[in-house]
Design a protein around this motif. Structure first.
Motif, mmCIF file in Angstrom:
data_model
loop_
_atom_site.group_PDB
_atom_site.id
_atom_site.type_symbol
_atom_site.label_atom_id
_atom_site.label_comp_id
_atom_site.label_asym_id
_atom_site.label_seq_id
_atom_site.Cartn_x
_atom_site.Cartn_y
_atom_site.Cartn_z
ATOM 1 N N ILE A 9 -32.095 -23.756 29.563
ATOM 2 C CA ILE A 9 -30.926 -23.867 30.224
ATOM 3 C C ILE A 9 -30.233 -22.644 29.799
ATOM 4 O O ILE A 9 -29.328 -22.355 30.813
ATOM 5 N N LEU A 10 -30.107 -22.260 28.577
ATOM 6 C CA LEU A 10 -29.309 -20.992 28.094
ATOM 7 C C LEU A 10 -29.793 -19.726 28.807
ATOM 8 O O LEU A 10 -29.064 -19.107 29.348
ATOM 9 N N ASP A 11 -30.929 -19.601 29.142
ATOM 10 C CA ASP A 11 -31.658 -18.404 29.789
ATOM 11 C C ASP A 11 -31.318 -18.543 31.092
ATOM 12 O O ASP A 11 -30.975 -17.425 31.679
ATOM 13 N N ALA A 12 -31.517 -19.673 31.723
ATOM 14 C CA ALA A 12 -31.024 -19.643 33.099
ATOM 15 C C ALA A 12 -29.539 -19.637 33.137
ATOM 16 O O ALA A 12 -29.166 -18.812 34.300
ATOM 17 N N ALA A 13 -28.696 -20.127 32.446
ATOM 18 C CA ALA A 13 -27.269 -19.678 32.769
ATOM 19 C C ALA A 13 -26.817 -18.294 32.409
ATOM 20 O O ALA A 13 -26.248 -17.693 33.365
ATOM 21 N N LEU A 14 -27.608 -17.656 31.354
ATOM 22 C CA LEU A 14 -27.294 -16.080 31.483
ATOM 23 C C LEU A 14 -27.658 -15.238 32.418
ATOM 24 O O LEU A 14 -27.076 -14.549 33.150
ATOM 25 N N GLU A 15 -28.937 -15.477 33.139
ATOM 26 C CA GLU A 15 -29.176 -14.756 34.267
ATOM 27 C C GLU A 15 -28.323 -15.162 35.544
ATOM 28 O O GLU A 15 -27.965 -14.307 36.320
ATOM 29 N N LEU A 16 -28.084 -16.522 35.788
ATOM 30 C CA LEU A 16 -27.176 -16.771 37.008
ATOM 31 C C LEU A 16 -25.903 -16.455 36.913
ATOM 32 O O LEU A 16 -25.159 -15.861 37.623
ATOM 33 N N ILE A 17 -25.106 -16.437 35.602
ATOM 34 C CA ILE A 17 -23.813 -15.914 35.469
ATOM 35 C C ILE A 17 -23.651 -14.449 35.568
ATOM 36 O O ILE A 17 -22.775 -14.058 35.898
ATOM 37 N N GLN A 18 -25.044 -13.766 35.013
ATOM 38 C CA GLN A 18 -24.831 -12.231 35.403
ATOM 39 C C GLN A 18 -24.913 -11.966 36.942
ATOM 40 O O GLN A 18 -24.192 -11.149 37.268
ATOM 41 N N ARG A 19 -25.493 -13.004 37.325
ATOM 42 C CA ARG A 19 -25.895 -12.230 38.782
ATOM 43 C C ARG A 19 -24.596 -13.038 39.828
ATOM 44 O O ARG A 19 -23.998 -12.049 40.730
ATOM 45 N N HIS A 20 -24.172 -14.021 39.379
ATOM 46 C CA HIS A 20 -23.162 -14.741 40.525
ATOM 47 C C HIS A 20 -21.811 -14.863 39.781
ATOM 48 O O HIS A 20 -20.862 -15.607 40.481
ATOM 49 N N THR A 25 -21.828 -19.944 39.691
ATOM 50 C CA THR A 25 -23.118 -20.524 39.167
ATOM 51 C C THR A 25 -22.833 -22.094 39.037
ATOM 52 O O THR A 25 -21.665 -22.553 38.631
ATOM 53 N N THR A 26 -23.659 -22.849 39.382
ATOM 54 C CA THR A 26 -23.712 -24.130 39.459
ATOM 55 C C THR A 26 -24.575 -24.944 38.562
ATOM 56 O O THR A 26 -25.475 -24.247 38.062
ATOM 57 N N VAL A 27 -24.170 -26.022 38.049
ATOM 58 C CA VAL A 27 -25.157 -26.589 37.164
ATOM 59 C C VAL A 27 -26.317 -26.994 37.897
ATOM 60 O O VAL A 27 -27.621 -26.915 37.162
ATOM 61 N N THR A 28 -26.367 -27.308 38.928
ATOM 62 C CA THR A 28 -27.653 -27.579 39.996
ATOM 63 C C THR A 28 -28.602 -26.237 39.718
ATOM 64 O O THR A 28 -29.778 -26.338 39.633
ATOM 65 N N GLY A 29 -27.801 -25.339 40.025
ATOM 66 C CA GLY A 29 -28.603 -23.999 40.058
ATOM 67 C C GLY A 29 -29.367 -23.539 38.683
ATOM 68 O O GLY A 29 -30.339 -23.132 38.573
ATOM 69 N N ILE A 30 -28.380 -23.902 37.539
ATOM 70 C CA ILE A 30 -28.966 -23.647 36.190
ATOM 71 C C ILE A 30 -30.388 -24.589 36.029
ATOM 72 O O ILE A 30 -31.230 -24.234 35.498
ATOM 73 N N GLU A 31 -30.227 -26.014 36.709
ATOM 74 C CA GLU A 31 -30.898 -27.042 36.306
ATOM 75 C C GLU A 31 -32.523 -26.388 36.970
ATOM 76 O O GLU A 31 -33.740 -26.332 36.529
ATOM 77 N N GLU A 32 -32.392 -25.818 38.253
ATOM 78 C CA GLU A 32 -33.377 -25.628 38.984
ATOM 79 C C GLU A 32 -34.120 -24.424 38.262
ATOM 80 O O GLU A 32 -35.185 -24.264 38.193
ATOM 81 N N LEU A 33 -33.173 -23.206 37.916
ATOM 82 C CA LEU A 33 -33.828 -21.960 37.413
ATOM 83 C C LEU A 33 -34.523 -22.302 36.103
ATOM 84 O O LEU A 33 -35.562 -21.793 35.617
ATOM 85 N N ALA A 34 -33.953 -23.396 35.214
ATOM 86 C CA ALA A 34 -34.487 -23.898 34.131
ATOM 87 C C ALA A 34 -35.791 -24.745 34.175
ATOM 88 O O ALA A 34 -36.456 -24.993 33.067
ATOM 89 N N GLY A 35 -36.292 -24.998 35.521
ATOM 90 C CA GLY A 35 -37.364 -25.851 35.726
ATOM 91 C C GLY A 35 -37.115 -27.402 35.523
ATOM 92 O O GLY A 35 -38.208 -27.967 35.428
ATOM 93 N N LEU A 36 -35.933 -27.857 35.571
ATOM 94 C CA LEU A 36 -35.319 -29.116 35.680
ATOM 95 C C LEU A 36 -35.410 -29.368 36.978
ATOM 96 O O LEU A 36 -35.146 -28.636 37.971
ATOM 97 N N SER A 37 -35.383 -30.837 37.277
ATOM 98 C CA SER A 37 -34.987 -31.346 38.636
ATOM 99 C C SER A 37 -33.700 -31.201 38.835
ATOM 100 O O SER A 37 -32.534 -31.664 38.193
ATOM 101 N N PRO A 38 -33.193 -30.434 39.818
ATOM 102 C CA PRO A 38 -31.854 -30.208 40.283
ATOM 103 C C PRO A 38 -31.243 -31.394 40.788
ATOM 104 O O PRO A 38 -31.593 -32.529 41.530
ATOM 105 N N GLY A 39 -29.985 -31.805 40.034
ATOM 106 C CA GLY A 39 -29.158 -32.845 40.369
ATOM 107 C C GLY A 39 -29.475 -34.104 39.642
ATOM 108 O O GLY A 39 -29.052 -35.188 39.893
ATOM 109 N N SER A 40 -30.573 -33.765 38.728
ATOM 110 C CA SER A 40 -31.056 -35.157 37.915
ATOM 111 C C SER A 40 -30.234 -35.361 36.802
ATOM 112 O O SER A 40 -30.536 -36.571 36.151
#
Length: 194
Positions: A9-20, A25-40
């Motif tokens: 989750i930290l890695d995904a948030a770092l990547e997305l916040i740098q990009r967007h 950056t959305t929580v759903t986007g972080i979940e998706e990039l972290a390999g979690l079920s988006p919106g779960s």
């Protein structure tokens, strides 16, 4: 120890916040990039909010940056100019390694001024204080001894400018490679007083 899911989750948030950016950056986007079920809601098992994950990312990157600084060459030197050249090359490498943190600060410094101030104090201000002590010990008497913190502020600014120019243009300024840049900067600092 950080759980593997929390680290993803930290890695995904770092990547997305740098990009967007933080706002893009959305929580759903972080979940998706972290390999979690988006919106779960998996994100919320580890963090209460997007702000909390952002703060955790900055804290983790600060710890990494401080760890990198612990690897710097220290100790007595035989040739001050050669030692400065090596240290400046280490600083340039350090800047490349902490680039994700720098990117976050550049993009979001106004959103989290308390963290920005703390990171600046830890990385820049404390780094200058530590290096000033080494300058006083390693360099022969001369201009560096008159005001080592001011001199190091100039050096940090030069190193930062060189690093940023490399990033902006994808090459070394004027095709001066890092080793040449570091050697020239070291020569200026180690020059005997006029």
């Amino acid at each position: 120890m950080v759980s593997p899911t929390r680290a993803r989750i930290l890695d995904a948030a770092l990547e997305l916040i740098q990009r967007h950016g933080f706002g893009g950056t959305t929580v759903t986007g972080i979940e998706e990039l972290a390999g979690l079920s988006p919106g779960s809601g998996s994100f919320y098992r580890h963090f209460r909010s997007k702000e909390e994950v952002f703060r955790a990312v900055l804290e983790r990157e600060l710890e990494r940056a401080q760890g990198y600084r612990d690897e710097f060459e220290r100790g007595p030197v035989a040739d001050p100019q050669e030692a400065l050249t090596r240290r400046f090359l280490q600083q340039l490498d350090y800047m490349a390694r902490v680039r994700p943190l720098i990117n976050l600060l550049a993009r979001e410094h106004g959103r989290f001024p308390d963290l920005t101030d703390r990171i600046g104090a830890a990385l820049v201000d404390q780094g200058i204080i530590e290096e000033a002590a080494h300058l006083m010990r390693d360099l022969p008497s001369g201009p560096a001894h008159d005001d080592p913190r001011a001199l190091l502020t100039v050096v940090v600014s030069a190193l930062t400018g060189y690093h940023l120019l490399q990033g902006y243009f994808g090459r070394s300024p004027s095709d001066v490679a890092p080793d040449r840049f570091a050697a020239a900067l070291a020569a200026v600092m180690a020059a005997p007083p006029a």
